[in-house]
Write a protein that holds these residues in place. Structure first.
Motif, PDB file in Angstrom:
ATOM      1  N   CYS A 240      50.379  13.217  58.020  1.00  7.22           N
ATOM      2  CA  CYS A 240      51.779  13.621  58.131  1.00  7.22           C
ATOM      3  C   CYS A 240      52.246  14.217  56.808  1.00  7.22           C
ATOM      4  CB  CYS A 240      52.661  12.428  58.526  1.00  7.22           C
ATOM      5  SG  CYS A 240      52.856  11.186  57.237  1.00  7.22           S
ATOM      6  N   VAL A 241      53.458  14.757  56.836  1.00  8.42           N
ATOM      7  CA  VAL A 241      54.127  15.269  55.634  1.00  8.42           C
ATOM      8  C   VAL A 241      55.339  14.393  55.394  1.00  8.42           C
ATOM      9  CG1 VAL A 241      55.297  17.220  54.573  1.00  8.42           C
ATOM     10  CG2 VAL A 241      53.327  17.619  56.063  1.00  8.42           C
ATOM     11  N   LYS A 242      55.444  13.832  54.203  1.00 13.38           N
ATOM     12  CA  LYS A 242      56.555  12.947  53.877  1.00 13.38           C
ATOM     13  C   LYS A 242      57.628  13.729  53.134  1.00 13.38           C
ATOM     14  CE  LYS A 242      54.354   8.445  53.904  1.00 13.38           C
ATOM     15  NZ  LYS A 242      55.186   8.021  55.037  1.00 13.38           N
ATOM     16  N   VAL A 243      58.890  13.459  53.510  1.00 17.40           N
ATOM     17  CA  VAL A 243      60.047  14.088  52.867  1.00 17.40           C
ATOM     18  C   VAL A 243      60.791  12.988  52.113  1.00 17.40           C
ATOM     19  CG1 VAL A 243      62.129  15.451  53.205  1.00 17.40           C
ATOM     20  CG2 VAL A 243      60.186  15.738  54.765  1.00 17.40           C
ATOM     21  N   PHE A 244      60.795  13.068  50.778  1.00 22.66           N
ATOM     22  CA  PHE A 244      61.445  12.079  49.935  1.00 22.66           C
ATOM     23  C   PHE A 244      62.730  12.651  49.333  1.00 22.66           C
ATOM     24  CE2 PHE A 244      56.991  10.751  49.758  1.00 22.66           C
ATOM     25  CZ  PHE A 244      57.093   9.385  49.984  1.00 22.66           C
ATOM     26  N   SER A 245      63.675  11.755  49.079  1.00 21.16           N
ATOM     27  CA  SER A 245      64.869  12.133  48.327  1.00 21.16           C
ATOM     28  C   SER A 245      64.546  12.054  46.844  1.00 21.16           C
ATOM     29  CB  SER A 245      66.030  11.193  48.671  1.00 21.16           C
ATOM     30  OG  SER A 245      67.100  11.375  47.769  1.00 21.16           O
ATOM     31  N   THR A 246      64.844  13.100  46.091  1.00 23.88           N
ATOM     32  CA  THR A 246      64.546  13.111  44.656  1.00 23.88           C
ATOM     33  C   THR A 246      65.476  12.204  43.862  1.00 23.88           C
ATOM     34  OG1 THR A 246      65.947  15.063  44.401  1.00 23.88           O
ATOM     35  CG2 THR A 246      63.588  15.437  44.721  1.00 23.88           C
ATOM     36  N   SER A 247      66.581  11.789  44.464  1.00 22.97           N
ATOM     37  CA  SER A 247      67.529  10.932  43.743  1.00 22.97           C
ATOM     38  C   SER A 247      67.334   9.461  44.072  1.00 22.97           C
ATOM     39  CB  SER A 247      68.971  11.343  44.068  1.00 22.97           C
ATOM     40  OG  SER A 247      69.197  11.303  45.467  1.00 22.97           O
ATOM     41  N   THR A 248      67.075   9.128  45.345  1.00 24.08           N
ATOM     42  CA  THR A 248      66.953   7.720  45.748  1.00 24.08           C
ATOM     43  C   THR A 248      65.515   7.250  45.901  1.00 24.08           C
ATOM     44  OG1 THR A 248      67.021   8.220  48.116  1.00 24.08           O
ATOM     45  CG2 THR A 248      69.122   7.932  46.981  1.00 24.08           C
ATOM     46  N   GLU A 249      64.549   8.178  45.899  1.00 22.68           N
ATOM     47  CA  GLU A 249      63.116   7.881  46.060  1.00 22.68           C
ATOM     48  C   GLU A 249      62.768   7.419  47.477  1.00 22.68           C
ATOM     49  OE1 GLU A 249      61.928   5.024  43.141  1.00 22.68           O
ATOM     50  OE2 GLU A 249      63.049   5.991  41.535  1.00 22.68           O
ATOM     51  N   GLU A 250      63.736   7.394  48.390  1.00 20.64           N
ATOM     52  CA  GLU A 250      63.481   6.924  49.743  1.00 20.64           C
ATOM     53  C   GLU A 250      62.841   8.033  50.589  1.00 20.64           C
ATOM     54  OE1 GLU A 250      63.849   3.894  51.180  1.00 20.64           O
ATOM     55  OE2 GLU A 250      64.290   3.164  49.167  1.00 20.64           O
ATOM     56  N   CYS A 251      62.017   7.618  51.545  1.00 21.05           N
ATOM     57  CA  CYS A 251      61.409   8.557  52.484  1.00 21.05           C
ATOM     58  C   CYS A 251      62.428   8.882  53.581  1.00 21.05           C
ATOM     59  CB  CYS A 251      60.137   7.969  53.076  1.00 21.05           C
ATOM     60  SG  CYS A 251      59.290   9.082  54.209  1.00 21.05           S
ATOM     61  N   ILE A 252      62.826  10.153  53.666  1.00 17.09           N
ATOM     62  CA  ILE A 252      63.838  10.576  54.627  1.00 17.09           C
ATOM     63  C   ILE A 252      63.215  10.838  55.992  1.00 17.09           C
ATOM     64  CG2 ILE A 252      65.698  12.203  55.069  1.00 17.09           C
ATOM     65  CD1 ILE A 252      66.091  10.478  52.592  1.00 17.09           C
ATOM     66  N   HIS A 253      62.066  11.535  56.012  1.00 16.71           N
ATOM     67  CA  HIS A 253      61.417  11.892  57.267  1.00 16.71           C
ATOM     68  C   HIS A 253      59.910  11.787  57.107  1.00 16.71           C
ATOM     69  CE1 HIS A 253      65.026  13.296  59.275  1.00 16.71           C
ATOM     70  NE2 HIS A 253      65.295  14.128  58.282  1.00 16.71           N
ATOM     71  N   ASP A 254      59.239  11.490  58.215  1.00 17.32           N
ATOM     72  CA  ASP A 254      57.795  11.634  58.349  1.00 17.32           C
ATOM     73  C   ASP A 254      57.566  12.753  59.359  1.00 17.32           C
ATOM     74  OD1 ASP A 254      56.709   9.814  56.596  1.00 17.32           O
ATOM     75  OD2 ASP A 254      56.843   8.148  57.987  1.00 17.32           O
ATOM     76  N   LEU A 255      57.044  13.877  58.887  1.00 17.26           N
ATOM     77  CA  LEU A 255      56.776  14.995  59.780  1.00 17.26           C
ATOM     78  C   LEU A 255      55.409  14.753  60.416  1.00 17.26           C
ATOM     79  CD1 LEU A 255      58.017  17.945  57.521  1.00 17.26           C
ATOM     80  CD2 LEU A 255      59.328  16.462  59.061  1.00 17.26           C
ATOM     81  N   GLN A 256      55.423  14.184  61.623  1.00 20.62           N
ATOM     82  CA  GLN A 256      54.194  13.768  62.295  1.00 20.62           C
ATOM     83  C   GLN A 256      53.895  14.680  63.465  1.00 20.62           C
ATOM     84  OE1 GLN A 256      54.880   9.657  63.279  1.00 20.62           O
ATOM     85  NE2 GLN A 256      54.402   8.953  61.219  1.00 20.62           N
ATOM     86  N   GLY A 257      52.639  15.073  63.569  1.00 20.86           N
ATOM     87  CA  GLY A 257      52.201  15.955  64.645  1.00 20.86           C
ATOM     88  C   GLY A 257      50.756  16.364  64.478  1.00 20.86           C
ATOM     89  N   HIS A 258      50.270  16.427  63.237  1.00 19.73           N
ATOM     90  CA  HIS A 258      48.868  16.754  62.992  1.00 19.73           C
ATOM     91  C   HIS A 258      47.979  15.606  63.460  1.00 19.73           C
ATOM     92  CE1 HIS A 258      49.272  20.538  60.822  1.00 19.73           C
ATOM     93  NE2 HIS A 258      50.275  20.023  60.132  1.00 19.73           N
ATOM     94  N   THR A 259      46.771  15.952  63.855  1.00 17.76           N
ATOM     95  CA  THR A 259      45.812  14.951  64.324  1.00 17.76           C
ATOM     96  C   THR A 259      44.661  14.753  63.361  1.00 17.76           C
ATOM     97  OG1 THR A 259      44.642  16.655  65.605  1.00 17.76           O
ATOM     98  CG2 THR A 259      46.368  15.404  66.739  1.00 17.76           C
TER      99      THR A 259
END
Length: 809
Positions: free
Chosen positions: A38-57
């Protein structure tokens, strides 16, 4: 035997986030990185993971911002697809099927609708020759698009994305591999090649390790194995090219990156120092030291406000313009795992070796490091050949109240030093506090240890086995002259001078099994009476596991002679045995299932079975290459409701294992994949409902009221026509812009279309709906949109005011 079918092995949780160069968005708010499948989307200010872009196998090998749309991103994968995402909402927009594994991806604003990817020359994943090809992305409304027409650009390139870079906005592309640098010019359709000698005069390696191109000047920066950086110029003439040399790094340069304006060049390597070189003033340089681990990748935000560095300890550091560290995103630390994979009963976190001398607590559900526990409590000195204390064993009791650790240090001129430490969980700090340290608990290395799963009437007990031929029982007691409870040795056991290798308590803690080479001994923990011995064909016992629940009468063991044996403790006889080269045997604590990893022909097979059943419940051939020696069953937060026979063993627990390449893998079912894909898609909204702020605020409340409403009354309710269906709006949206009348005329017509008469509706339902709406607004402490007896036209107009503003503007 049940084959795997819809179950597959995936990277999910604990994947590398330093595998590829991360990407910072145009507004510097988000950071995107490849992480397993997957591709992880993090916030640069809070360090939290906003989204997991899931679809690849399969493994994601690259992430790239789309040049023509700063809110979209490309990702490529070994699964042979390139996917386009809206990363702000976490939505998959389009999938381009390439048809062969993709190892890296590039794009430039000069090549609209074209991306460049690196694929195997033979189209095979096992191929070691790669080529850079151009892919024209067809314009199609379908979500799945075939893009198999590839145009070759450069052959024999590196599969490492750091070895290829675009120059001057896409006018040329530079590729480095081995001792050769290639530069391809798109307008000329011509390439130039430059070669270096293998060794320089001082014996350093000239091998290319990375490349970066200046965004505005014709300058290519290359990193080399000897720590030097070369700045190439005049490379559009093969005979007139020149280069200058920069040198600060004492080892290979792992990453290079120019700032967006080209004023600075950033470099990094094993020194854990980010070096900033002034362009055309290379004697002036700035340093940001002590970043914690070797730098593997460097990225800069498009506005130049943020830098980020990826590190070898699976960490990403976000830096404010090379001045200070503003955030740290820490993944699962990969390294030499000497402890088993264990699960903390309290936090359900995966616990294993982390930083030197530490245990890391990693949440598999949130895919986030919770905290590190310093076990050794000594400063780690980075010096080659220096022996320091290492954590080699760890175990939890059933409630997670106690943690036992073993640390070792082997000096060249001294004997082995061993410490056994007992840690108590502190409710206030929500962490473990050192309770007891036992120096030299055994005279030799500790081979295994386990807690007794104590009941209310039993005291907490820990058993350890050692190469010194003894096993010891450590018991928690409250001495009269000390402030709190402490641990002391309660019993020492031996068996005919043989060396114990492993130990295991039964599910109800009434039995303790200890293996002494080829013999399994069964003891009573209450009286320390040797109850029985179980012999079997020659071969030292490597693993021992008691059955669970309905299979608790069975004891299983694996031997060095490739045997899996199952004893019936009621009859004290061998129930069955089979010839298998099992590298690891473990039991699911929440079911009767057991997992056996079997090494065969350089690969590892998995078999899941019940001790009482003659056939496996599930088998999976070649789950990974090499041997699996670390695995764990982790309990699920929510039980699956799978009814398929081959996947029921995954309902309660999820099996995780480490490969020889330190990749944390797990198993997933088709139902889980479908559920994740469904959650990543955009929410489907009824097109007939006006998307006004009023609807967004009160839509959930209205939905709940409709569920509680009488079905007969809902059927009889009349539906009010909505303004989208009016003739005025259809003309406004469908008429070509160049023949539309003036805006003032359109606005008056549009307002008239919004003023819908609701006289009948008011006479029938005003007493029921208006107070309800007013109550809803009051509950949210919001300003009233209308009063108790509003004018109908005024109310409707205000409801659609944002829609009016957006269209008229």
């Amino acid at each position: 035997m049940v084959e795997h079918g819809d179950i597959r092995v995936v990277h999910r949780g604990g994947s590398k986030i330093d595998f590829r160069q991360p990407v910072i968005t145009n507004d510097s708010r988000f950071l995107l990185c490849a992480s397993g499948e997957c591709v992880k989307v993090f916030s640069t200010s809070t360090e939290e993971c906003i989204h997991d872009l899931q679809g690849h196998t399969d493994l994601v090998t690259g992430v790239l911002l789309r040049p023509s749309n700063h809110l979209q991103v490309y990702s490529c994968s070994i699964d042979g697809t390139v996917r386009l995402w809206d990363f702000t909402d976490g939505i998959l927009i389009k999938t381009y099927v390439i048809g062969c594994p993709v190892y890296s991806i590039y794009a430039s604003a000069n090549h609209e609708g074209v991306i460049f990817i690196v694929v195997p020359m033979l189209g095979d994943k096992r191929s070691e020759l790669f080529q850079l090809v151009a892919v024209h992305l067809p314009q199609s409304g379908d979500q799945l698009v075939e893009s198999r027409e590839l145009s070759a650009v450069l052959s024999n390139v590196s599969s490492n994305p750091a070895d290829i870079a675009f120059g001057r906005g896409g006018e040329y592309i530079a590729s480095a591999k081995g001792l050769q640098l290639k530069v391809f010019f798109f307008k000329k359709q011509k390439s130039y090649e430059f070669s270096l000698k293998e060794d320089n005069k001082k014996g350093g390696l000239n091998t290319f390790t990375c490349v970066a191109c200046h965004p505005k000047d014709d300058c290519i920066a290359t990193g080399h194995g000897d720590g030097k950086i070369r700045l190439w110029r005049n490379f559009n003439h093969k005979k007139e090219y020149t280069y200058s040399t920069l040198h600060w790094h004492h080892n290979a340069v792992s990453s290079l990156c120019f700032t967006p304006e080209g004023t600075n060049l950033l470099s990094g390597g094993v020194e854990s120092v980010l070096v900033q070189w002034r362009y055309n003033q290379e004697s002036q340089r700035d340093f940001l030291p002590r970043l914690g681990a070797a730098i593997t990748h460097i990225a800069v935000s498009p506005d130049g406000a943020l830098f980020c560095t990826s590190h070898s300890d699976n960490k990403i550091t976000i830096i404010q313009s090379c001045v200070k560290v503003s955030a740290v995103i820490q993944g699962l630390v990969k390294g030499d795992v000497q402890t088993d994979l264990i699960v903390d009963p309290r936090s359900k976190a995966l616990v294993l070796n982390g930083k030197p001398g530490h245990l890391q607590f990693y949440s598999l559900q949130r895919d986030k490091l919770l905290y590190n526990l310093d076990i050794v409590q000594q400063e780690y000195i980075h010096e080659l050949g220096l022996e320091q204390f290492e954590v080699v064993k760890a175990a939890f009791d059933a409630s997670g109240t106690w943690l036992a650790t073993v640390e070792e240090r082997k000096q060249k001129s001294a004997e082995l030093e061993v410490n056994l430490k007992l840690w108590a969980f502190d409710e206030q700090t929500q962490s473990f506090v050192l309770n007891t340290t036992i120096s030299a608990p055994h005279e030799a290395r500790i081979t295994a240890m386990c807690f007794r799963q104590a009941t209310d009437s039993q005291t907490t007990m820990l058993v350890s086995t050692s190469k010194d031929g003894h096993f010891k029982a450590w018991q928690l007691a409250t001495p009269a002259h000390t402030e709190g409870p402490s641990w002391s040795c309660d019993f020492v056991g031996t068996y005919h001078g043989l060396v114990p290798e492993c130990c295991c308590f039964s599910a109800d803690s009434s039995l303790l099994a200890v293996s002494f080479q080829e013999v399994v001994t069964v003891w009573s923990p209450t009286s320390w009476e040797l109850l029985t011995t179980l012999s079997q064909p020659p071969g030292a016992i490597r693993d021992l596991c008691f059955g669970r629940l309905s299979c608790s009468k069975y004891l299983l063991g694996t031997t060095a002679k490739n045997l899996l044996c199952c004893w019936n403790l009621l009859t004290c006889s061998l129930e069955w045995s089979t010839s298998m080269d099992i590298s690891l045997l473990l039991a699911d604590p929440l079911s009767e299932n057991m997992a056996a990893f079997c090494c065969q022909a350089g690969c590892t097979d998995l078999f899941v079975f019940k001790p009482s059943e003659p056939r496996p419940l599930f088998s999976h051939k070649a789950v990974c290459s090499g041997t699996v020696t670390r695995a764990v069953f982790a309990p699920r937060e929510k039980m699956l409701d799978s009814c398929e026979e081959n996947s029921q063993w995954l309902n309660r627990s999820q099996l995780h294992f480490l490969t020889q390449y330190m990749d944390l893998m797990t198993f997933t079912t088709k139902a889980e994949d479908d559920r994740l894909m469904a959650s990543s898609k955009q929410l489907v909204i009824d097109d007939s409902v006006a998307m006004t702020p009023f609807y967004l605020l009160l839509g959930k409340h209205r939905h709940q009221q409709q569920e509680n409403q009488d079905p007969m009354s809902s059927l009889s309710a009349e539906r009010t026509p909505l303004p989208q269906s009016s003739v005025a709006i259809k003309e406004l949206l469908q008429t070509p812009a160049h023949v539309l009348p003036s805006t003032s005329f359109l606005c008056s017509m549009f307002v008239q279309s919004l003023l819908i008469s609701v006289t009948d509706l008011r006479s029938n339902h005003s007493e029921r709906h208006y107070p309800q709406m007013e109550k809803t607004w009051n509950s949210g402490n919001q300003q009233h949109l209308f009063q108790e007896n509003p004018d109908d036209h005024q109310m409707i107009c205000r409801l659609h005011l944002p829609q009016l503003r957006s269209i008229c503007t």
